[in-house]
Write a protein that holds these residues in place. Sequence first.
Motif, PDB file in Angstrom:
ATOM      1  N   SER A  21       0.767  -1.083  -0.037  1.00 13.98           N
ATOM      2  CA  SER A  21      -0.164   0.014   0.149  1.00 13.98           C
ATOM      3  C   SER A  21       0.816   1.287   0.026  1.00 13.98           C
ATOM      4  N   TYR A  22       1.978   1.112   0.792  1.00 17.49           N
ATOM      5  CA  TYR A  22       3.012   2.410   0.913  1.00 17.49           C
ATOM      6  C   TYR A  22       3.598   2.569  -0.292  1.00 17.49           C
ATOM      7  N   LEU A  23       3.918   1.443  -1.108  1.00 18.11           N
ATOM      8  CA  LEU A  23       4.740   1.521  -2.345  1.00 18.11           C
ATOM      9  C   LEU A  23       3.838   2.126  -3.481  1.00 18.11           C
ATOM     10  N   TYR A  24       2.461   1.764  -3.502  1.00 15.70           N
ATOM     11  CA  TYR A  24       1.547   2.321  -4.554  1.00 15.70           C
ATOM     12  C   TYR A  24       1.092   3.637  -4.079  1.00 15.70           C
ATOM     13  N   LEU A  25       1.128   4.121  -3.010  1.00 17.54           N
ATOM     14  CA  LEU A  25       1.056   5.329  -2.650  1.00 17.54           C
ATOM     15  C   LEU A  25       1.865   6.398  -2.894  1.00 17.54           C
ATOM     16  N   SER A  26       3.261   5.767  -2.898  1.00 12.81           N
ATOM     17  CA  SER A  26       4.474   6.630  -3.151  1.00 12.81           C
ATOM     18  C   SER A  26       4.356   6.550  -4.838  1.00 12.81           C
ATOM     19  N   MET A  27       4.091   5.656  -5.617  1.00 15.18           N
ATOM     20  CA  MET A  27       3.831   5.720  -6.876  1.00 15.18           C
ATOM     21  C   MET A  27       2.803   6.838  -7.333  1.00 15.18           C
ATOM     22  N   SER A  28       1.726   6.694  -6.677  1.00 12.84           N
ATOM     23  CA  SER A  28       0.650   7.635  -6.920  1.00 12.84           C
ATOM     24  C   SER A  28       1.193   9.337  -6.938  1.00 12.84           C
ATOM     25  N   SER A  29       2.065   9.316  -5.889  1.00 15.63           N
ATOM     26  CA  SER A  29       2.511  10.768  -5.501  1.00 15.63           C
ATOM     27  C   SER A  29       3.376  11.003  -6.794  1.00 15.63           C
ATOM     28  N   TYR A  30       3.943  10.058  -7.245  1.00 17.45           N
ATOM     29  CA  TYR A  30       5.065  10.109  -8.190  1.00 17.45           C
ATOM     30  C   TYR A  30       4.468  10.752  -9.520  1.00 17.45           C
ATOM     31  N   PHE A  31       3.399  10.158  -9.752  1.00 24.10           N
ATOM     32  CA  PHE A  31       2.437  10.217 -11.085  1.00 24.10           C
ATOM     33  C   PHE A  31       1.893  11.656 -10.730  1.00 24.10           C
ATOM     34  N   SER A  32       1.613  11.840  -9.719  1.00 20.60           N
ATOM     35  CA  SER A  32       0.837  13.422  -9.533  1.00 20.60           C
ATOM     36  C   SER A  32       2.142  14.368  -9.740  1.00 20.60           C
ATOM     37  N   ILE A  34       4.234  14.404 -12.003  1.00 19.31           N
ATOM     38  CA  ILE A  34       4.696  14.433 -13.356  1.00 19.31           C
ATOM     39  C   ILE A  34       3.373  14.756 -14.134  1.00 19.31           C
ATOM     40  N   ASN A  35       2.119  15.172 -13.371  1.00 21.05           N
ATOM     41  CA  ASN A  35       0.848  15.595 -14.244  1.00 21.05           C
ATOM     42  C   ASN A  35       0.160  14.460 -14.712  1.00 21.05           C
ATOM     43  N   LEU A  36       0.244  13.377 -14.150  1.00 18.70           N
ATOM     44  CA  LEU A  36      -0.566  12.246 -14.792  1.00 18.70           C
ATOM     45  C   LEU A  36      -1.629  11.852 -13.728  1.00 18.70           C
ATOM     46  N   ALA A  37      -2.599  12.555 -13.826  1.00 18.73           N
ATOM     47  CA  ALA A  37      -3.446  12.490 -12.316  1.00 18.73           C
ATOM     48  C   ALA A  37      -4.282  11.169 -12.576  1.00 18.73           C
ATOM     49  N   GLY A  38      -4.528  10.653 -13.861  1.00 20.96           N
ATOM     50  CA  GLY A  38      -5.407   9.396 -13.993  1.00 20.96           C
ATOM     51  C   GLY A  38      -4.437   8.199 -13.575  1.00 20.96           C
ATOM     52  N   PHE A  39      -3.201   8.149 -13.915  1.00 18.84           N
ATOM     53  CA  PHE A  39      -2.037   7.269 -13.292  1.00 18.84           C
ATOM     54  C   PHE A  39      -2.189   7.077 -11.773  1.00 18.84           C
ATOM     55  N   ALA A  40      -2.162   8.491 -11.480  1.00 18.95           N
ATOM     56  CA  ALA A  40      -2.173   8.800 -10.110  1.00 18.95           C
ATOM     57  C   ALA A  40      -3.168   8.061  -9.280  1.00 18.95           C
ATOM     58  N   GLN A  41      -4.425   8.359  -9.805  1.00 14.39           N
ATOM     59  CA  GLN A  41      -5.610   7.911  -9.113  1.00 14.39           C
ATOM     60  C   GLN A  41      -5.848   6.184  -9.356  1.00 14.39           C
ATOM     61  N   TRP A  42      -5.233   5.560 -10.388  1.00 18.28           N
ATOM     62  CA  TRP A  42      -5.086   4.367 -10.377  1.00 18.28           C
ATOM     63  C   TRP A  42      -4.549   3.723  -9.391  1.00 18.28           C
ATOM     64  N   MET A  43      -3.179   4.340  -9.132  1.00 19.88           N
ATOM     65  CA  MET A  43      -2.309   3.731  -8.129  1.00 19.88           C
ATOM     66  C   MET A  43      -2.804   4.072  -6.600  1.00 19.88           C
ATOM     67  N   LYS A  44      -3.500   5.218  -6.513  1.00 17.46           N
ATOM     68  CA  LYS A  44      -4.056   5.212  -5.275  1.00 17.46           C
ATOM     69  C   LYS A  44      -5.359   4.455  -4.779  1.00 17.46           C
ATOM     70  N   ALA A  45      -5.958   3.806  -5.786  1.00 20.73           N
ATOM     71  CA  ALA A  45      -6.829   3.012  -5.957  1.00 20.73           C
ATOM     72  C   ALA A  45      -6.155   1.636  -5.335  1.00 20.73           C
ATOM     73  N   GLN A  46      -5.166   1.429  -5.944  1.00 24.54           N
ATOM     74  CA  GLN A  46      -4.506   0.106  -5.686  1.00 24.54           C
ATOM     75  C   GLN A  46      -3.820   0.050  -4.451  1.00 24.54           C
ATOM     76  N   ALA A  47      -3.451   1.188  -3.872  1.00 25.07           N
ATOM     77  CA  ALA A  47      -2.779   1.355  -2.462  1.00 25.07           C
ATOM     78  C   ALA A  47      -4.007   1.101  -1.292  1.00 25.07           C
ATOM     79  N   LEU A  48      -5.267   1.539  -1.671  1.00 24.85           N
ATOM     80  CA  LEU A  48      -6.351   1.312  -0.818  1.00 24.85           C
ATOM     81  C   LEU A  48      -6.704   0.011  -0.959  1.00 24.85           C
ATOM     82  N   GLU A  49      -6.568  -0.851  -1.872  1.00 23.46           N
ATOM     83  CA  GLU A  49      -6.800  -2.329  -2.021  1.00 23.46           C
ATOM     84  C   GLU A  49      -5.799  -3.003  -1.334  1.00 23.46           C
ATOM     85  N   GLU A  50      -4.625  -2.629  -1.292  1.00 20.73           N
ATOM     86  CA  GLU A  50      -3.774  -3.294  -0.453  1.00 20.73           C
ATOM     87  C   GLU A  50      -3.999  -3.266   0.971  1.00 20.73           C
TER      88      GLU A  50
END
Length: 172
Positions: A21-32, A34-50
Amino acid sequence: MINKKVETTLNEQVNAEIYSSYLYLSMSSYFSSINLAGFAQWMKAQALEEMVHAMKIYDYINERGGRVLLTAIAAPPTEWESPVVVFTATLEHEQKVTGLINNLVDVAIAEKDHATNIFLQWFVSEQVEEEASVDEVLQKLKMVGDQGHGLFMMDRELGARTSALPGMAASE
Ligand code: FEO
């Protein structure tokens, strides 16, 4: 009462799921960043699933009369070179988690803990799905490349993913 070895291995898996969860939230933050909000959202949802995965095991240990022992969560990486690199790392991470789940099943079987073996079957199936969905994104990313119109279209598509937790949109 739960078998001690099974309890210890389940506790290790709680840590592994929270780390995921922590790893995917960090990836979400990375995507945010670099202005890829959709990728950031996908990773945030993944973090919540974990976190949901972690809580399933947490509840199961308690239900079996065991003791959940929370331990330190390692710091995740914070930077990646590109979206392809992120999803390559994600697939590798999920393959590692699949190995941990398979090992847990082996421990449950060796300790003749049939209830835990049955409980873990959900995770065995979930890992097949997780690896497939990450690989699907990775293959598409490799096709469209790390920039341009294709990436923009993918960002829109991935942004449609909603959170696993009711009442909590991944974009919030
Ligand atoms: Fe909890 Fe992504 O496996």
